[in-house]
Design an enzyme around this catalytic site. Structure first.
Site, PDB file in Angstrom:
ATOM      1  N   LYS A 281      -4.061  -7.676  -1.015  1.00 36.70           N
ATOM      2  CA  LYS A 281      -3.230  -8.632  -1.768  1.00 36.70           C
ATOM      3  C   LYS A 281      -3.475 -10.032  -1.184  1.00 36.70           C
ATOM      4  CE  LYS A 281      -1.391  -5.868  -4.786  1.00 36.70           C
ATOM      5  NZ  LYS A 281      -1.745  -6.021  -6.203  1.00 36.70           N
TER       6      LYS A 281
ATOM      7  N   ASP B  80       4.317  -5.013  -5.612  1.00 33.85           N
ATOM      8  CA  ASP B  80       4.589  -6.341  -5.049  1.00 33.85           C
ATOM      9  C   ASP B  80       5.873  -6.379  -4.221  1.00 33.85           C
ATOM     10  OD1 ASP B  80       2.334  -7.379  -6.214  1.00 33.85           O
ATOM     11  OD2 ASP B  80       3.371  -8.108  -7.994  1.00 33.85           O
TER      12      ASP B  80
ATOM     13  N   ARG C 195     -10.736 -11.771  -1.812  1.00 38.61           N
ATOM     14  CA  ARG C 195     -10.162 -10.572  -2.449  1.00 38.61           C
ATOM     15  C   ARG C 195     -11.194  -9.860  -3.331  1.00 38.61           C
ATOM     16  NH1 ARG C 195      -4.400 -11.969  -4.835  1.00 38.61           N
ATOM     17  NH2 ARG C 195      -4.437  -9.719  -5.162  1.00 38.61           N
TER      18      ARG C 195
ATOM     19  N   ARG D 231       0.546 -14.088 -18.860  1.00 40.61           N
ATOM     20  CA  ARG D 231       0.091 -13.480 -20.115  1.00 40.61           C
ATOM     21  C   ARG D 231       0.448 -14.368 -21.303  1.00 40.61           C
ATOM     22  NH1 ARG D 231       0.606  -9.656 -16.378  1.00 40.61           N
ATOM     23  NH2 ARG D 231      -0.484  -7.659 -16.535  1.00 40.61           N
TER      24      ARG D 231
ATOM     25  N   ARG E  40      -1.163  -7.101   3.664  1.00 38.38           N
ATOM     26  CA  ARG E  40       0.300  -7.069   3.859  1.00 38.38           C
ATOM     27  C   ARG E  40       0.741  -6.000   4.853  1.00 38.38           C
ATOM     28  NH1 ARG E  40       2.025  -8.672  -2.370  1.00 38.38           N
ATOM     29  NH2 ARG E  40       1.913 -10.912  -1.983  1.00 38.38           N
TER      30      ARG E  40
ATOM     31  N   SER F 132      -4.563  -0.760 -11.348  1.00 38.59           N
ATOM     32  CA  SER F 132      -4.364  -2.210 -11.306  1.00 38.59           C
ATOM     33  C   SER F 132      -4.207  -2.763 -12.714  1.00 38.59           C
ATOM     34  CB  SER F 132      -5.562  -2.870 -10.619  1.00 38.59           C
ATOM     35  OG  SER F 132      -5.624  -4.230 -10.953  1.00 38.59           O
TER      36      SER F 132
END
Ligand code: S3P
Length: 442
Positions: A353, A326, A132, A35, A357, A177
């Protein structure tokens, strides 16, 4: 234990640890480093970013912003970045394809930002990123007026974007998200009229804090975020990036689950929207204390001291998921030593992801003698696992999986070890992880 040994160029061996002791200053936060670079690229003037994370993902953001005409100086050793931007409308058409590498954050943020500009840009990434889901950004950006398309019927990258002419709209986020939320807020800076976001907006709030501090016309009401576009100007913002709680998570879990551990993690970002891992571990009986709490650049920071504890099973689901999304690979390692059946639910996002996962944890933990029950939206593990053993495992090029497998190695019975294939991917978010691991083990 033996120190980590790189057996080949791609494999490392991590043996069971006798004791875990010491202090670690984890690298800067990945989410904030992205960011800081991307937002300051449209902020008027110069910004200095301190404790920037020079991980591969954030380097992808820098490379893309440079191609868009922003002057960026990176001192990798000092971990500082200086951005010099031409302001909100100062980006230039890139002469070549923009490559986000492995970074979903870079791709999703830039899809929104570039929708604000009337030139053409093409965004691609590595094989994992190209598989993705991108429909979640393409669909609403089209509704805002962006001419954006993607491979396979607008679902996958590469993305081709020609923006400009955006008109504010109301949109309810269908997934919690922060990448999607940020994508739409960046586009909304350039849209004519109000853009109102509702639905699942409760995810990490770094973007809201950051853009507001830069002077963006953003308003938060109960259940909505409203950008009163178009923004006139944003001010560049100096940032001191706190340590990444997602990186600290591996040590929080390792020390909590290990029978002889006492570790202090310095200057970790403890923004409420990111501390789900601490809440979950405390609920499981962990011994974690906050010391030296302060505010750094508008973000709360603390030293975290973590000591061995008797863990009980955790039940993770619902609104905590976006606050630790995460950290679930790490949390799965805590479940190996926790008494009872630990469960993760409502986490279908884990399927999309850097790798799937849920499937990856089940397969690779299976090689260590752990039985993992999987569901479409989660998994369960019954501990303490009695048949835990060493073995050869695979990271699938997923940084967080590589690090989770490494801390699982520390918890193995004496004399056992994991051999992790493709371990360098930890550099995506935690350059120096293997050195830190070597420093705290006995
Ligand atoms: C991120 C948000 C999360 C997270 C990713 C970074 C961000 O993704 O998994 O590592 O910086 O906003 P989602 O927002 O898609 O869950």
């Amino acid at each position: 234990m033996s120190a980590p040994t790189a057996t080949t160029n791609t494999r490392i061996t991590i043996g069971s640890a006798r004791r875990l002791r010491g202090e670690i200053t984890v690298p800067g936060d990945k989410a904030l480093s992205h960011r800081a670079v991307i937002f300051n690229s449209i902020g008027e003037g110069t910004a200095r970013i301190t404790n920037f994370l020079p991980g591969e993902d954030c380097l992808s953001s820098i490379a893309c912003m440079r191609q868009l005409g922003v002057e960026i100086d990176l001192d990798e050793v000092a971990r500082t970045v200086v951005t010099q931007s031409k302001g909100l409308r100062g980006l230039q058409e890139p002469a070549d394809v923009l490559n986000a590498g492995n970074s979903g954050t870079t791709m999703r943020f830039l899809s929104g930002l570039l929708s604000g500009f009337p030139f053409q840009s093409i965004l691609t990434g590595d094989a994992s990123l190209r598989s993705r889901p991108m429909k979640r950004v393409i669909e609403p950006l089209k509704l805002l007026g962006s001419l954006i398309s993607g491979r396979q019927n607008d679902t996958l990258a590469p993305l081709v974007i020609r923006g400009g002419n955006l008109k504010g709209f109301r949109y309810d986020l269908p997934v919690a998200s922060a990448q999607l939320k940020t994508c739409l807020l960046l586009a909304a800076l350039y849209a004519e009229g109000d853009t109102t976001l509702g639905g699942l907006i409760e995810s990490r709030d770094h973007t809201e804090r950051f853009l507001t501090a830069m002077g963006a016309p953003l308003e938060k009401t109960a259940g909505t975020l409203v950008m009163h576009g178009p923004a006139k100007q944003l001010q560049a913002l100096d940032v001191v990036v706190p340590g990444d709680i997602s990186s600290a998570a591996f040590w929080l879990v390792a020390a909590s689950a290990h029978p002889d551990a006492d570790i202090t993690l310095r200057k970790v970002g403890v923004n409420e929207t990111r501390t789900g891992i601490i809440d979950a571990l405390l609920e499981m009986g962990a011994d974690i204390t906050f010391e030296n709490e302060s505010l750094v650049g508008g973000e709360p920071v603390a030293d975290l001291r973590v000591r061995s504890a008797r863990l009980r099973a955790g039940h993770i689901g619902g609104s905590i998921i976006p606050r630790l999304v995460d950290e679930i690979p790490a949390l799965a390692v805590a479940a190996l030593q926790a008494e009872g059946t630990s469960e993760v639910r409502d986490a279908s996002e884990l399927r999309v992801k850097e790798t799937d996962r849920i499937a990856a944890i089940a397969t690779e933990f299976g090689r260590l003698g752990v039985q993992v029950e999987t569901r479409p939206d989660g998994l369960s593990i019954t501990g303490p696992v009695s048949g835990l053993k060493g073995g050869a495992v695979q990271s699938y090029g997923d940084h967080r999986l590589a690090m989770a497998l490494a801390i699982a190695g520390l918890l193995l019975p004496a004399g056992e070890a994991v051999e992790i294939e493709d371990y360098h991917c930890a550099d995506v978010s935690y350059p120096g992880f293997w050195d830190d691991l070597a420093r705290i083990v006995d």
